[in-house]
Design an enzyme around this catalytic site. Structure first.
Site, PDB file in Angstrom:
ATOM      1  CG  HIS A 172      -0.283  -0.191   2.510  1.00 26.72           C
ATOM      2  ND1 HIS A 172       0.093   0.869   3.290  1.00 26.72           N
ATOM      3  CD2 HIS A 172       0.091  -1.303   3.187  1.00 26.72           C
ATOM      4  CE1 HIS A 172       0.661   0.432   4.399  1.00 26.72           C
ATOM      5  NE2 HIS A 172       0.678  -0.890   4.360  1.00 26.72           N
TER       6      HIS A 172
ATOM      7  CG  HIS B 206      -3.289   5.942   5.614  1.00 31.54           C
ATOM      8  ND1 HIS B 206      -2.710   6.313   4.425  1.00 31.54           N
ATOM      9  CD2 HIS B 206      -2.638   4.822   6.003  1.00 31.54           C
ATOM     10  CE1 HIS B 206      -1.747   5.460   4.118  1.00 31.54           C
ATOM     11  NE2 HIS B 206      -1.692   4.548   5.059  1.00 31.54           N
TER      12      HIS B 206
ATOM     13  CB  CYS C 100      19.584  -7.767  21.709  1.00 28.90           C
ATOM     14  SG  CYS C 100      21.028  -8.127  20.698  1.00 28.90           S
TER      15      CYS C 100
ATOM     16  CG  HIS D 211     -23.985 -14.690  46.244  1.00 28.96           C
ATOM     17  ND1 HIS D 211     -24.991 -13.939  46.829  1.00 28.96           N
ATOM     18  CD2 HIS D 211     -24.533 -15.913  45.989  1.00 28.96           C
ATOM     19  CE1 HIS D 211     -26.093 -14.673  46.928  1.00 28.96           C
ATOM     20  NE2 HIS D 211     -25.837 -15.868  46.410  1.00 28.96           N
TER      21      HIS D 211
END
Length: 831
Positions: A15, A298, A611, A747
């Protein structure tokens, strides 16, 4: 001609944003570059965003780039690295279906008989404001403008003006706004976009207005025919820039339908373009109802980023008659409450109170250091590539930056960054971090990350080639400049240095020598700098694993780069679809290697982190904790969930799990072991201060039950407060739970409660409990797990017997605060 073949890695297809980024990557080369979508048999100029979008490329489509020209070899090398490594980052993460699924209407709201319209959730949240209708612009008047000799000049002027306006907005925006505006700028600067308008004027003799509209219609028709929802919803972007061109060209004809929001507003429109959204005062935008907007437009991306709730699926004619009236847009339950009465308004006030509590608690949880359930400390850090990402990472709970990819400063440019530019970038992230550690990985460039201005020759196998620390001696000046910049910045915070792609001790000894030379230079130049710096290496080359003990004499820490290490350990190219299934770090060999690294480093007092992508995988967190890793560094959005999960894990149980995993014979056995692993549930007391409230200003029974169930959700005692509330109401409908003496005991035994709880609310004034036993000013709610051994009838009976005692009741009503109530109940009750 050279060719790059690949499968489209973009979940949302090619896109506007990834098309713009790919076009930018291709436009820097002299060679002709053609993009081919083999599924569609569609070809496009890769230097045209619009042409790329028009190929209708979807996730996993077979694609290729054909490159032909004088710089084709260098272009292929750089573009191949971009496609393999960074192309996927140009796409956006969309909300899951679960995030956009409306909750069933809770009884605490439906019992109040609200006037509701039902819609579809596009962006979650709740907003209160006045309904305001925004009429769509008509373009007929522009289409009717006759052709003029000045049309070509007008078009160029309007394109330049719009580009200038977008560039100005880009300087003022960041985040999603900046990304979307960049895509719009790319579209109007696209040769195909403007070229089509010119052809319509010259070949079909259309006026400028008609040509702009016809071009818009043609492009939108092509996008609308796409099989991808995401690509179909880019129609709004084409319409947006086309309408802006029209309004710039003829500002006197009709001003654009911009709206000034002077008070909290729920905006109702057929659709809203991104530029219209960005022109609104978001402080007064309480919510939006958009009839035709899809979930990936968008405008919706901007709304979610700005925490603006949005509904669709409500016909405008059904809402138009309510224009100007107050309303509540509930994008949790998927309803619009028109003209809410006092009771309905009270429901949403309670909902807002709970939302504020949840947000505050999430912020507090993110700020807490990460510990396992048995108090084993582990650092949770973020991987980032720019200083702009740091504040968001810290807001998500990052305790530092475990990987700052400094190579991003060197890429996508014509020349190297100078020392001052680097210093300012590094200083910026250190100042944002305070005393949090920032690990700067020195430039990992060359090889698969080709930098044109270094003129490194093309390699057959760049992943195993001339890159990272291997190029530093040849480019010693470049490396020294980076060291100087990092050492200067290190005087402003907790900076640490990490060297990538190390395979032998001689490399790190050379680096340490260069660091000392840089320090001597900085002293000579009279520049503020750190006298020393913590030094570590990336463990990503298997040879390092066998000499960790030697490295412990020279460095302070190790960080395992699991992505590259997995490739090198198995000799697998993870981007090659024929062997990528072999890319799996959860195997006995990989886990044993991690175990060896951690054990050896810990024996010599060094810490070990990870990492790569593995560090943020929640499924494998028990293994990583069990292996004894000291730090996990990951993409920052993953941090809150990882911290939360870590608090549920017992490190001893995880250590035994890791031991068993290392004894497994295959990845399948390890996966089975993980599936069978059930972390022991943390035990919470039935009575806790977090569930006791005094002087609560509820106006009805519904608010009391809504608040107490919602509070259990805030405190993590249930993940399903709406469903739990429904169970409470079902029990309430059998017989009202008012027991007399101004007390009610709602309850239930429910599958939706994670930790059995007693919740208490002493009210500021009595409310009608719809009971023959009279009004209620003390609510004691029992919510017990359906599978727990605790008998709710016994708990209920014990409470009821105590409440018969006048002295006990008086003590409850006279208690000064929640702590006093808790102390009394803990003394008097035994469960």
């Amino acid at each position: 001609m050279l060719t790059i073949q690949f499968l489209c890695p973009l979940p949302n297809g090619l896109h506007a944003r990834p098309a713009w980024e790919l076009k930018e990557q291709c436009s820097q080369w002299q060679s002709e570059i053609t993009f081919i979508n083999h599924r569609q048999n569609a070809k496009a100029d890769a230097k045209s965003s619009l042409a790329l979008i028009g190929t209708g490329t979807l996730f996993n489509d077979s694609c290729s780039l054909n490159i032909s020209g004088s710089d084709e070899e260098q272009a292929r090398r750089v573009l191949e690295e971009y496609i393999q490594v960074r192309f996927i980052d140009s796409d956006s993460v969309q909300p899951t279906q679960a995030e956009l699924t409306a909750h069933p209407l809770p009884r605490s709201l439906s019992r109040l008989n609200p006037d509701l319209l039902y819609g579809n959730v596009l962006a979650s949240g709740v907003g209160v404001g006045t309904l305001t209708l925004l009429q769509s612009d008509s373009l007929d008047s522009y289409r009717a403008i006759p052709a003029s000799a000045q049309d070509s000049t007008r078009l160029e002027h309007s394109l330049a003006t719009l580009a200038e306006q977008l560039n100005q907005q880009l300087r003022e925006r960041d985040g999603e706004s900046k990304t979307i505006l960049s895509a719009h700028l790319s579209l109007i600067q696209d040769d195909e976009f403007a070229g089509n308008i010119r052809r319509l004027m010259t070949e079909q003799h259309q006026g400028l207005g008609a040509a702009i509209i016809r071009n818009m219609e043609q492009v939108c028709a092509k996008l609308s025919a796409s099989a991808s929802d995401y690509l179909r919803e880019r129609v709004s972007d084409i319409r947006d820039i086309s309408e802006q061109l029209l309004h710039i060209t003829w500002p006197e004809l009709k001003p654009r339908n911009n709206l000034v929001l002077e008070k909290p507003t729920i905006l109702v429109a057929e659709d809203l373009t991104p530029s219209q959204f960005l022109s609104l005062d978001l402080k007064n935008l309480a919510g939006m109802i958009l009839e035709k907007t899809g979930r990936t437009s968008h405008t919706l991306i901007l709304a979610r980023a700005s925490a603006i709730p949005v509904l669709s699926g409500l016909p405008l004619d059904a809402i138009a008659r309510y224009a100007g009236q107050p309303a509540v847009l509930d994008a949790q339950c998927g309803v619009l409450a028109i003209n809410p009465n006092d009771a309905v308004s009270g429901y949403y006030q309670v909902a807002q109170t709970l939302a504020d509590k949840r947000q505050k608690q999430q912020a507090q949880a993110a700020a807490q250091l990460a510990y396992s359930r048995d108090n084993k400390r582990i650092d949770i850090a973020a991987n980032i590539g720019t200083a702009l990402e740091a504040p968001g990472a810290f807001a998500n709970g990052a305790e530092g930056v475990g990987l700052f990819r400094t190579e991003m400063l060197y890429m996508d440019r014509d020349s190297e960054p100078d020392e001052q530019e680097q210093f300012e970038a590094y200083q910026q992230v250190l100042l944002a971090a305070g005393d949090k550690p920032i690990i700067f990985r020195t430039m990992d460039i060359g090889g698969d990350k080709s930098i044109p201005y270094l003129n490194i020759p093309q390699e057959e196998n760049p992943f195993l080639g001339y890159r990272a620390v291997r190029i530093y001696p040849e480019f010693a000046g470049l490396f020294r400049t980076q060291l100087r910049a990092i050492l200067r910045a290190a005087s402003f915070g907790n900076a640490q240095l990490m060297i990538p792609m190390v395979h032998g001790l001689d490399q790190i000894l050379w680096v340490k020598g260069e660091i000392q030379k840089a320090i001597v230079e900085l002293k000579r130049d009279g520049l503020r700098h750190a006298e020393t710096i913590t030094l570590g290496i990336m463990v990503e080359v298997p040879s390092v694993c066998y000499i960790i003990d030697h490295f412990c004499d020279e460095v302070d820490f190790f960080s395992i780069g699991s992505n590259d290490m997995t490739q090198y350990l198995y000799a697998v190219d993870r981007n090659n679809p024929r062997v990528s299934p072999l890319y799996n770090p959860i195997t006995p060999s990989f886990l044993r290697m991690l175990q060896q690294i951690v054990t050896t480093a810990h024996q010599r007092g060094k810490w070990v982190g990870i990492c790569g992508e593995l560090g943020g995988e929640s499924r494998y967190l028990p293994l990583l904790l069990g292996l004894g890793l000291d730090e996990l560094s990951m993409s920052s959005p993953r941090i809150p969930a990882v911290k939360s999960q870590l608090r549920q894990l017992d490190s001893e149980a995880c250590r035994e799990l890791a031991r068993q995993a290392c004894e497994c014979r295959s990845a399948q056995e390890i996966e089975a072991l993980l599936t069978a692993f059930t972390p022991e549930e943390d035990v919470r007391p039935l009575l806790a201060l977090e569930n006791i409230f005094v002087d609560q200003a509820f106006s009805n029974k519904e608010q009391a039950i809504q608040f107490l169930c919602g509070n259990l959700g805030v405190n993590g005692r249930t993940e399903h407060p709406f469903e739990l509330e429904e169970d409470v109401w079902q029990r309430e409908e059998i017989v009202t739970t008012g027991v007399g003496f101004g007390v009610a005991i709602p309850h239930t035994k429910s599958q939706w409660i994670r930790h059995s709880s007693i919740s208490i609310a002493r009210l500021a004034k009595p409310v009608d409990w719809q009971s023959e036993m009279g009004e209620v000013e003390l609510v004691i709610m029992l919510t017990l797990g359906a599978n727990e051994g605790m008998n709710h009838v016994k708990v209920f009976s014990q409470l009821a017997r105590k409440l018969v005692n006048k002295n006990f009741r008086q003590s409850l009503f006279a208690a000064q605060d929640a702590q006093s109530i808790l102390t009394l109940l803990e003394t008097e009750l035994t469960f």
